[in-house]
Write an enzyme that holds these catalytic residues in place. Structure first.
Site, PDB file in Angstrom:
ATOM      1  N   GLU A 110      18.776  57.181  66.274  1.00  0.00           N
ATOM      2  CA  GLU A 110      19.447  57.996  65.258  1.00  0.00           C
ATOM      3  C   GLU A 110      18.740  59.334  65.202  1.00  0.00           C
ATOM      4  OE1 GLU A 110      18.954  55.879  61.587  1.00  0.00           O
ATOM      5  OE2 GLU A 110      20.007  54.117  62.315  1.00  0.00           O
ATOM      6  N   LYS A 146      16.569  62.097  63.713  1.00  0.00           N
ATOM      7  CA  LYS A 146      15.565  62.081  62.641  1.00  0.00           C
ATOM      8  C   LYS A 146      15.699  63.402  61.906  1.00  0.00           C
ATOM      9  CE  LYS A 146      10.705  61.195  61.632  1.00  0.00           C
ATOM     10  NZ  LYS A 146      10.632  62.079  60.488  1.00  0.00           N
ATOM     11  N   ARG A 192      13.566  61.467  51.983  1.00  0.00           N
ATOM     12  CA  ARG A 192      14.106  60.102  51.951  1.00  0.00           C
ATOM     13  C   ARG A 192      14.631  59.809  50.558  1.00  0.00           C
ATOM     14  NH1 ARG A 192      12.038  55.689  55.237  1.00  0.00           N
ATOM     15  NH2 ARG A 192      13.546  53.999  55.126  1.00  0.00           N
ATOM     16  N   ARG A 233      11.098  58.752  48.279  1.00  0.00           N
ATOM     17  CA  ARG A 233      10.285  57.876  49.109  1.00  0.00           C
ATOM     18  C   ARG A 233       9.116  57.280  48.340  1.00  0.00           C
ATOM     19  NH1 ARG A 233       8.172  59.259  54.953  1.00  0.00           N
ATOM     20  NH2 ARG A 233       6.286  58.039  54.981  1.00  0.00           N
ATOM     21  N   GLU A 291      18.657  60.093  53.990  1.00  0.00           N
ATOM     22  CA  GLU A 291      17.848  61.307  53.949  1.00  0.00           C
ATOM     23  C   GLU A 291      18.737  62.438  53.432  1.00  0.00           C
ATOM     24  OE1 GLU A 291      14.634  61.104  55.154  1.00  0.00           O
ATOM     25  OE2 GLU A 291      14.075  63.139  55.768  1.00  0.00           O
ATOM     26  N   PHE A 317      21.569  55.895  56.508  1.00  0.00           N
ATOM     27  CA  PHE A 317      21.284  55.096  57.697  1.00  0.00           C
ATOM     28  C   PHE A 317      21.039  53.619  57.423  1.00  0.00           C
ATOM     29  CE2 PHE A 317      17.530  57.823  56.787  1.00  0.00           C
ATOM     30  CZ  PHE A 317      16.671  56.868  56.293  1.00  0.00           C
ATOM     31  N   ARG A 357       5.381  49.298  58.251  1.00  0.00           N
ATOM     32  CA  ARG A 357       5.305  50.286  59.318  1.00  0.00           C
ATOM     33  C   ARG A 357       4.981  49.527  60.589  1.00  0.00           C
ATOM     34  NH1 ARG A 357       4.623  55.589  59.212  1.00  0.00           N
ATOM     35  NH2 ARG A 357       3.816  55.791  57.119  1.00  0.00           N
ATOM     36  N   LYS A 409       9.445  56.391  65.537  1.00  0.00           N
ATOM     37  CA  LYS A 409       9.916  57.771  65.405  1.00  0.00           C
ATOM     38  C   LYS A 409       9.458  58.547  66.625  1.00  0.00           C
ATOM     39  CE  LYS A 409       6.015  58.670  62.366  1.00  0.00           C
ATOM     40  NZ  LYS A 409       5.606  58.791  60.984  1.00  0.00           N
TER      41      LYS A 409
HETATM   42  P1  AMP Z   1       7.549  60.184  58.941  1.00  0.00           P
HETATM   43  O1  AMP Z   1       7.728  60.727  57.542  1.00  0.00           O
HETATM   44  O2  AMP Z   1       7.201  61.249  59.937  1.00  0.00           O
HETATM   45  O3  AMP Z   1       6.702  58.961  58.968  1.00  0.00           O
HETATM   46  O4  AMP Z   1       8.985  59.681  59.440  1.00  0.00           O
HETATM   47  C1  AMP Z   1       9.744  58.753  58.736  1.00  0.00           C
HETATM   48  C2  AMP Z   1      10.710  59.478  57.827  1.00  0.00           C
HETATM   49  O5  AMP Z   1      11.751  60.094  58.567  1.00  0.00           O
HETATM   50  C3  AMP Z   1      11.453  58.581  56.896  1.00  0.00           C
HETATM   51  O6  AMP Z   1      10.686  58.238  55.772  1.00  0.00           O
HETATM   52  C4  AMP Z   1      12.664  59.396  56.516  1.00  0.00           C
HETATM   53  O7  AMP Z   1      12.367  60.213  55.396  1.00  0.00           O
HETATM   54  C5  AMP Z   1      12.862  60.308  57.710  1.00  0.00           C
HETATM   55  N1  AMP Z   1      14.105  60.061  58.459  1.00  0.00           N
HETATM   56  C6  AMP Z   1      14.907  61.032  58.913  1.00  0.00           C
HETATM   57  N2  AMP Z   1      15.951  60.537  59.573  1.00  0.00           N
HETATM   58  C7  AMP Z   1      15.829  59.185  59.556  1.00  0.00           C
HETATM   59  C8  AMP Z   1      16.598  58.098  60.086  1.00  0.00           C
HETATM   60  N3  AMP Z   1      17.695  58.305  60.791  1.00  0.00           N
HETATM   61  N4  AMP Z   1      16.130  56.842  59.854  1.00  0.00           N
HETATM   62  C9  AMP Z   1      14.998  56.623  59.153  1.00  0.00           C
HETATM   63  N5  AMP Z   1      14.229  57.606  58.630  1.00  0.00           N
HETATM   64  C10 AMP Z   1      14.637  58.880  58.830  1.00  0.00           C
END
Ligand code: AMP
Length: 524
Positions: A217, A219, A224, A239, A269, A309, A381, A387
């Site tokens: 998907e 990102k 969030r 979040r 998001e 999502f 996690r 990611k």
């Molecule tokens: P990170 O904050 O870098 O750990 O990445 C995870 C975050 O990416 C999630 O908490 C979401 O806020 C964001 N995110 C953006 N697009 C998506 C998606 N398609 N699925 C899940 N999380 C997403």
């Protein structure tokens, strides 16, 4: 139970260094609580006047607290203060709100304080400061609840994920034991921790972990949200489980009018979008989230777009143990395919790469890769979600370092980063304590100490000598640094032994990279 017994426990915990002994003492205390004392008893144990899910706040300012410290140390009357009475009095303090309520609030606070003897009072003040300082973090309280209710840790932890409040967990576990905890399930209007992901740069690793093919998907670089709806009522959490319903009313309206289903919990998001359809930098979105006043004006100025999502609950049924693909199918059904994250299922590296390039070109952060068979695991996690976000890097020079505290005591551990300016100096662009191993921290401390040019007891300035490769997520405008820029989420990737400071990245390069961001992102 008397508040004095709680205070005595706090002093005992303070003296007890061992983890297991702390858990045992806390568990004994929990067992002694009456049913109606459990919620406040656990809230106090976590250093809060109210349980986490209770929206009340004391709103006692530092001035009132300072005045409270000056009250005479004698107790009014000789009836001992109980836990329930303390909880009720906290409620009364919270209730005094609105114009002209400051005196009333203080009078109620004073009445409570005057019910305590000195040893209790010290603990009461710690609760007023929201910190008990007895070394009992939430993880240990959870273990104490499990121990006191003879439930296993896994069941207790699972219930805590659904309830997001240890006071609620205890209120179920202590009288009902493991059997009652097993019935705890996802509940409307009780936000649960979002599922998280692990960083990966390698599609082969991802395909392997996800059994051959993965669901990719986009990102999105936004915020969030978790959206709960029942009939016409919608509430939205961030979040970190802060309620944001009132800051983003148009998203609530969208949930009511455009998504089918009498009740649901959706994960997604929100992204701020410019007139050209491209996302704004993250900094702009946060202005919307923090805004409490003039929301309508802001809604016009910084429009939001929603990308959903996941669907965790639909029409009375929890979906979190269903596989991702089925949850997605339900989500697609109730949204009629609108407001969904861009998605592609593939097991081919070339296709994944081109989807990644597409996402980046559209101004997004990268991709998420989700195991098609995976359940939704709140707070988890791991390798079920990856990611993929190619980070940009700059070579920065360390110009100063702050002394560490806690686990980093003894090290110079927070590094001030700079780029080369046009006149032979260095312009600061941020700080980071991320990216080094313990061993590297030790070596870096020695190295920087030898380069010391100044020391104010906290920050040591050094001759600009050490070059580090720094990854970051975004370059932001910042009045805080003389360069005018700040690196968001800066972290050290490598120590560039091969580079001397004259070969560090320059301010002109940083400016150009800042501008380049807007080829994919929108600008105000
Ligand atoms: P990170 O904050 O870098 O750990 O990445 C995870 C975050 O990416 C999630 O908490 C979401 O806020 C964001 N995110 C953006 N697009 C998506 C998606 N398609 N699925 C899940 N999380 C997403």
């Amino acid at each position: 139970m008397d508040f004095a017994a709680f205070a005595a426990l706090c002093y005992e915990l303070e003296k007890t260094p061992g983890r297991l002994a702390k858990i045992a003492a806390a568990a004994e205390y929990l067992k002694r609580l009456d049913r109606d004392e459990i919620r406040p008893g656990v809230a106090f144990l976590s250093g809060r006047p109210f349980p986490v899910s209770d929206p009340r706040t004391l709103d006692v300012g530092p001035g009132a607290l300072a005045e409270a410290y000056e009250l005479p140390e004698t107790r009014n009357g000789d009836k001992p203060l109980t836990i329930l009475e303390a909880a009720e009095d906290f409620g009364k303090i919270a209730e005094a709100a609105g114009k002209g309520s400051r005196r009333e609030k203080f009078a109620r606070l004073r009445a409570l304080i005057e019910k305590t003897a000195p040893a209790e009072r010290r603990i009461l003040f710690r609760i007023l400061h929201n910190e008990l300082r007895v070394g009992l973090h939430d993880g240990l309280i959870l273990e104490a609840i499990a121990k006191a209710s003879a439930a296993d840790l896994k069941t207790t932890r699972r219930a805590a994920l659904f309830l997001s409040d240890l006071a609620e967990v205890a209120a179920i576990a202590l009288p009902g034991g493991a059997a009652a905890l097993e019935h705890v399930d996802i509940k409307l209007f009780v936000p649960l921790l979002p599922m998280l992901s692990e960083l990966s740069e390698d599609f082969a690793e991802i395909f392997k972990a996800h059994g051959g093919a993965t669901a990719l998907e986009y990102k999105y670089d936004g915020a969030r949200i978790q959206m709960h709806k029942q009939d016409g009522r919608v509430r939205i959490w961030s979040r970190r489980l802060t309620e944001v319903t009132d800051s983003i009313p148009e998203i609530g309206a969208l949930a009511r009018s455009e998504i089918a289903g009498d009740s649901f919990i959706l994960d997604g998001e929100v992204v701020a979008i410019g007139k050209d359809g491209r996302p704004f930098p993250f900094q702009e979105l946060m202005r919307r989230f923090r805004r409490i006043h003039c929301i309508e004006a802001a809604a016009g100025e910084i429009p939001l777009r929603l990308y959903l999502f996941d669907c965790l609950y639909l029409d009375g049924v929890s979906l979190i143990d269903e596989p991702y693909e089925q949850r997605w199918a339900k989500l697609a059904e109730i949204t009629k395919g609108n407001h969904l994250a861009e998605r592609r299922i593939t097991g081919a590296a070339a296709e994944a790469q081109s989807f990644l390039a597409e996402s980046l070109a559209a101004g997004h952060e990268g991709l998420m890769a989700k195991s098609p068979a995976s359940p939704y695991m709140p707070g988890n996690r791991g390798k079920l979600w990856f990611k993929i976000k190619p980070a940009e890097t700059l070579d920065c020079v360390i110009v100063a370092a702050d002394r560490g505290s806690g686990r980093r005591r003894g090290w110079l551990s927070n590094y001030h980063l700079a780029v080369a300016d046009a006149v032979g100096g260095f312009a600061p662009v941020g700080k980071t304590f991320k990216g080094l191993t313990d061993k590297q921290f030790g070596a870096m401390t020695e190295r920087l100490s030898a380069l010391k040019t100044g020391d104010d007891g906290y920050t040591v300035t050094v001759t600009p000598e050490v070059v580090v490769e720094v990854a970051y997520n975004e370059i932001q405008k910042s009045p805080q640094y003389s360069s005018g820029f700040a690196l968001r989420f800066a972290r050290i990737k490598r120590i560039r032994e091969d580079k001397d400071p004259r070969q560090a990245s320059t301010l002109a390069e940083l400016q150009a990279l800042y501008e380049k961001q807007f080829t994919a992102k929108s600008r105000r």
